[in-house]
Design an enzyme around this catalytic site. Structure first.
Site, PDB file in Angstrom:
ATOM      1  N   TYR A  56       0.834  -1.207   0.000  1.00 47.22           N
ATOM      2  CA  TYR A  56       0.000   0.000   0.000  1.00 47.22           C
ATOM      3  C   TYR A  56       0.872   1.262   0.000  1.00 47.22           C
ATOM      4  O   TYR A  56       1.824   1.385   0.772  1.00 47.22           O
ATOM      5  CB  TYR A  56      -0.927   0.039   1.221  1.00 47.22           C
ATOM      6  N   GLY A  63      -6.566   4.973  -0.615  1.00 50.78           N
ATOM      7  CA  GLY A  63      -7.900   5.070  -0.041  1.00 50.78           C
ATOM      8  C   GLY A  63      -8.788   3.950  -0.533  1.00 50.78           C
ATOM      9  O   GLY A  63      -8.430   2.767  -0.460  1.00 50.78           O
TER      10      GLY A  63
END
Length: 516
Positions: A56, A63
Site C-alpha cells: 500500500y 484510499g
C-alpha cells in the site's frame, strides 16, 4: 527576517521552533542524522517497489482505490496524480504563517526517516521555506483525517513546480516561476512520495502551536486587566491571598491569583469601599477571576502536552519501521489535536465572557461604586464607552458560537473508506478567529479599566505602581485617557495592538517582576 536557524532532526521539533519558522522566517536545515535516516528508509521503499507483491502506498492506489496494483511504469504518474487531484481546496487563502507551519511540520515528519521520502525531496522542502515561497492554500479541503489532505497537497504541488505560490515580496505567481527564480529544481516524485507529503496533521498542529503562544500572552494580559478592574471597582484583594488558593490547588488558579496580587501591590484603591460603603463580597466576575482564568490556564497546559506529543510524532500512512516493514496505520487521525483545539475555543469564550462582565460593571453607575455613567466626561452630552461595550458584547457572542465543538461532528468520505473523521482543521480555523476576538475583548476591558483607574486617581486615590505603568504605556501607544467623546475606533485599535503584541505584560513586569 530572523536569520536564526532551526535544525530538523529525526526526533521531532519544538513549539518554539514552529513559531520561529512560521512567524519569524527562521531558516531550516536538515541534520546529518536526518539525511542518513531518509536515505536508509528510501532503500527499504525501493526494495519493496521492486517486488511483485503489492504494498500500500508504494505499488497500489490509495484510499478506496487501494486494491489496484500499479505497474512500475505508472507509479511516477500515480504520485503526481495524487498531488494534483488532492489539491482541491476552495475558499479564501489561509495565512502565510499557517502555510509555513504546515510545510515545516510536514518536513519534520519526513525527516524522521519513517516516510520513505528521498533526501533530495526533503531538501527541496527546506529550500522552499528558506526562499520565502509560500504555496497558495485554501480555507476548505481538510476533514482532519488521512491528514490535512488538500492543504498539504497544495504545498506538494509547489514542490512539483505547479500551481500558484506567493513569493517573498508578497506577489502570487506560478510556482514554477518562483522556484526557477530561486534556483530550486522541481521534484519528480517517486514511489510513496506523493502520499507521504499529504498524510499528516500538520496544519491543525501548526495552528494549535501558534494559538497556544497567543493564548499564553492573552491569559497573562487578562490577569492584569482583571486586577485593574478590581482596583477601579474598589474591590478587595483579600480574595487573592495564597492561602485561599492553596486549599483548592488547581495550578492555574494559584498562578492567576498571584499575578493579580502582584499587579495590585501598593494600591490605594483596593478595599477602599470598606471605609464608607461596606460590601461583604465582590461580584463573581471580580472575585472569581483567578478561578476562571486559572481553569483556562490548566486547559492550555493540557493542550500543550498534546501538542508536545504530536510534535514528537511521525504521522504518515503507511510508515517505514526500523525493522524494514512498511505498515498501514491510523496515526493520521486528528482526534487528539481536534479535541484540544475545541477545548481552547471553549475556555477562550469563557475568558472573553468574564472580561465583558467586568467591563459592563465599570460602565454601570448602579454597580460601579461611584464611577460616572459609561465613564463619560459629561454623561448625557457624552456617551463615553457605551458602544465600546456593545462591540465587546458582539465579540463575546461570536466567541460563544465559535466554542461549539467541531470535533463532535464527522462526515464520511472516500466511498465510506474514511467513515469517521476528526474535523480538526475546522476546529483550528475557528480557534484562530476566537483568539483574534479574545485579544479585542481583553483590549476593551483594558481600555475601560485604565480610564476608570485614572478617574479614581483624579479623585485623590493612588493606583498601584503596576497599574500606573500600564496606564502610561497604553497612553503612549495611542489610546487616549478620559475626556469628552471622540472617534473611539482608533483608540480601541491601539489598545488591541498593545495587548496582542504583549506590550501590556511588558509594561507591568518591570514593576511586578516576571508574570506567569
Amino acid at each position: 527576517m530572523d536569520m536564526h536557524t532551526v535544525v530538523v532532526g529525526t526526533s521531532g521539533t519544538t513549539a518554539e521552533d514552529v513559531v520561529a519558522v512560521a512567524r519569524h522566517g527562521a531558516r531550516v536545515e536538515l541534520s546529518a542524522a536526518a539525511v542518513e535516516a531518509l536515505a536508509a528508509a528510501r532503500l527499504i521503499v525501493d526494495a519493496l517497489a521492486a517486488k511483485p507483491e503489492p504494498v500500500y502506498g508504494v505499488s497500489t492506489g490509495f484510499g478506496a482505490l487501494a486494491s489496484r496494483h500499479i505497474s512500475p511504469e505508472l507509479r511516477a504518474q500515480l504520485q503526481r496524480n495524487i498531488v494534483r487531484s488532492h489539491a482541491a481546496g476552495m475558499g479564501p487563502r489561509v495565512e502565510r504563517e499557517v502555510v509555513r507551519a504546515l510545510m515545516f511540520l510536514r518536513l519534520k515528519t519526513v525527516a524522521s526517516g519513517h516516510t520513505g521520502v528521498r533526501p533530495e525531496v526533503a531538501q527541496t522542502m527546506a529550500d522552499v521555506l528558506n526562499a520565502g515561497i509560500t504555496p497558495v492554500v485554501h480555507e476548505y479541503g481538510s476533514l482532519g483525517c488521512s491528514g490535512d489532505l488538500a492543504p498539504l497537497s497544495h504545498c506538494a504541488l509547489t514542490l512539483m513546480g505547479e500551481g500558484d505560490a506567493e513569493g517573498p515580496d508578497g506577489t502570487v505567481r506560478p510556482a514554477g516561476e518562483l522556484l526557477a527564480a530561486h534556483g530550486i529544481a522541481p521534484v519528480e516524485l517517486r514511489e510513496k512520495e506523493g502520499l507521504a507529503l499529504l498524510n499528516g496533521t500538520d496544519g491543525m498542529l501548526g495552528m494549535l502551536v501558534m494559538a497556544l503562544a497567543d493564548l499564553r500572552n492573552l491569559y497573562t494580559s487578562a490577569d492584569i486587566t482583571a486586577a485593574l478592574s478590581l482596583e477601579a471597582l474598589l474591590g478587595t484583594d483579600k480574595v487573592l491571598a495564597p492561602e485561599l488558593h492553596a486549599i483548592r490547588p488547581h495550578p492555574g488558579q494559584g498562578v492567576s491569583a498571584d499575578n493579580m496580587l502582584r499587579v495590585l501591590a501598593g494600591s490605594g484603591l483596593t478595599g477602599h469601599h470598606q471605609d464608607d460603603a461596606p460590601r461583604v463580597q465582590d461580584a463573581y466576575s471580580v472575585r472569581c477571576a483567578p478561578q476562571v482564568n486559572g481553569a483556562g490556564r490548566d486547559t492550555l497546559d493540557y493542550a500543550a502536552v498534546v501538542a508536545g506529543r504530536e510534535l514528537a510524532s511521525s504521522v504518515d500512512n503507511p510508515v517505514v519501521l526500523p525493522d524494514g516493514r512498511v505498515e498501514s496505520n491510523g496515526n493520521f487521525h486528528g482526534a487528539p489535536v481536534a479535541y484540544v483545539l475545541d477545548f481552547l475555543a471553549i475556555v477562550a469564550a469563557d475568558l472573553g465572557s468574564i472580561c465583558e462582565r467586568r467591563t459592563d460593571r465599570l460602565l454601570d453607575k448602579n454597580r460601579s461604586h461611584g464611577l460616572p455613567p459609561f465613564l463619560a466626561d459629561d454623561a448625557g452630552v457624552d456617551s463615553g464607552l457605551m458602544i465600546a461595550q456593545y462591540t465587546q458584547a458582539a465579540l463575546v457572542s461570536e466567541m460563544k458560537r465559535l466554542a461549539v465543538p467541531a470535533s463532535a461532528d464527522s462526515i464520511p468520505s472516500s466511498a465510506m473508506q474514511e467513515d469517521h473523521v476528526s474535523m480538526g482543521w475546522s476546529a483550528a480555523r475557528k480557534l484562530r478567529t476566537a483568539v483574534d476576538n479574545l485579544a479585542r475583548i481583553v483590549a476593551v476591558e483594558l481600555y475601560a479599566a485604565t480610564r476608570a483607574v485614572e478617574i479614581r486617581a483624579a479623585e485623590g486615590l493612588v493606583p498601584a505602581p503596576a497599574s500606573q505603568a500600564a496606564v502610561a504605556a497604553l497612553r503612549a501607544a495611542g489610546a487616549e485617557g478620559p475626556g469628552p467623546d471622540r472617534f473611539l475606533a482608533p483608540d480601541l485599535a491601539a489598545a488591541d495592538t498593545f495587548v496582542r503584541e504583549g506590550r501590556l505584560v511588558a509594561a507591568v513586569e518591570p514593576v511586578t517582576g516576571p508574570l506567569a
